[in-house]
Design a protein around this motif. Structure first.
Motif, PDB file in Angstrom:
ATOM      1  N   ALA A   1      19.596  41.211  88.235  1.00 24.07           N
ATOM      2  CA  ALA A   1      19.229  39.879  87.737  1.00 24.07           C
ATOM      3  C   ALA A   1      17.708  39.755  87.582  1.00 24.07           C
ATOM      4  N   ALA A   2      16.950  40.253  88.562  1.00 19.78           N
ATOM      5  CA  ALA A   2      15.491  40.160  88.493  1.00 19.78           C
ATOM      6  C   ALA A   2      14.935  40.990  87.339  1.00 19.78           C
TER       7      ALA A   2
ATOM      8  N   ALA B   1      12.445  41.125  82.042  1.00 19.02           N
ATOM      9  CA  ALA B   1      12.413  41.535  80.633  1.00 19.02           C
ATOM     10  C   ALA B   1      12.270  40.328  79.722  1.00 19.02           C
ATOM     11  N   ARG B   2      12.975  39.238  80.050  1.00 18.71           N
ATOM     12  CA  ARG B   2      12.862  38.011  79.231  1.00 18.71           C
ATOM     13  C   ARG B   2      11.465  37.413  79.323  1.00 18.71           C
TER      14      ARG B   2
ATOM     15  N   GLN C   1       7.615  45.895  83.957  1.00 19.20           N
ATOM     16  CA  GLN C   1       8.848  45.169  84.230  1.00 19.20           C
ATOM     17  C   GLN C   1       9.132  45.148  85.733  1.00 19.20           C
ATOM     18  N   GLY C   2       8.881  46.264  86.405  1.00 14.09           N
ATOM     19  CA  GLY C   2       9.113  46.334  87.843  1.00 14.09           C
ATOM     20  C   GLY C   2       8.224  45.390  88.633  1.00 14.09           C
ATOM     21  N   LEU C   3       6.957  45.313  88.248  1.00 17.25           N
ATOM     22  CA  LEU C   3       6.042  44.404  88.941  1.00 17.25           C
ATOM     23  C   LEU C   3       6.460  42.950  88.749  1.00 17.25           C
TER      24      LEU C   3
ATOM     25  N   ASP D   1       4.835  38.521  75.419  1.00 17.69           N
ATOM     26  CA  ASP D   1       4.390  39.379  74.313  1.00 17.69           C
ATOM     27  C   ASP D   1       4.459  38.675  72.970  1.00 17.69           C
ATOM     28  N   SER D   2       5.422  37.766  72.807  1.00 13.31           N
ATOM     29  CA  SER D   2       5.556  37.056  71.527  1.00 13.31           C
ATOM     30  C   SER D   2       4.473  35.985  71.341  1.00 13.31           C
ATOM     31  N   CYS D   3       3.810  35.619  72.442  1.00 14.65           N
ATOM     32  CA  CYS D   3       2.758  34.611  72.355  1.00 14.65           C
ATOM     33  C   CYS D   3       1.390  35.217  72.051  1.00 14.65           C
ATOM     34  N   ILE D   4       1.314  36.518  72.077  1.00  9.09           N
ATOM     35  CA  ILE D   4       0.010  37.181  71.887  1.00  9.09           C
ATOM     36  C   ILE D   4      -0.308  37.314  70.426  1.00  9.09           C
TER      37      ILE D   4
END
Length: 141
Positions: free
Chosen positions: A125-126, A131-132, A38-40, A138-141
């Motif tokens: 905000a970032a 996260a979104r 998430q940080g990257l 992840d949902s596309c995998i």
């Protein structure tokens, strides 16, 4: 004394203090710790944003987390789910000297390349956008 604030409940974001960000080298910094992935993603978003600068960022020895240096006092109002903000009270986390302040950590973005702490409102905000993006990927995998 070190104070840590962690939240799993979203809240309306707000700036912890009015005015310009203080220079972190003089006052110390708080540290927002997030999962590395998430940080990257957040760093990518911040660097692509118009005028959105990212301050110094630490990564742990295992590469599991990133720590964003933010202005002192941020921990008192930090409320971003999945992250932790640690108040250092000016001890242990400063931009001078440039060596990582924590054993086993290294600079991902060192102080020489990032002069100021990351604005907590911009970071919030970032991290939310990151996260979104990761949930969608992840949902596309």
């Amino acid at each position: 004394m070190v104070t840590t604030s962690q939240s799993n409940t979203p809240r309306t974001p707000g700036r912890p203090a009015a005015g310009p960000l203080p220079p972190p080298a003089a006052a110390g910094c708080d540290v927002v710790t997030v999962p590395a992935r998430q940080g990257l993603e957040a760093i990518d978003l911040l660097r692509r944003g118009a005028g959105e600068a990212v301050g110094p960022v630490l990564h742990d020895g295992g590469g599991d987390t990133l720590g964003f240096l933010v202005p002192p006092g941020t921990a008192a109002g930090w409320d971003v789910p999945g992250s932790t903000c640690t108040q250092t009270l000016g001890r242990g986390v400063s931009l001078a000297p440039p060596e990582p302040p924590l054993e086993g950590a290294a600079w991902l973005l060192p102080p020489g390349e990032a002069e100021r702490a990351t604005d907590p409102v911009v970071l919030r905000a970032a991290l939310g956008e990151a996260a979104r993006v990761l949930r969608a990927a992840d949902s596309c995998i």
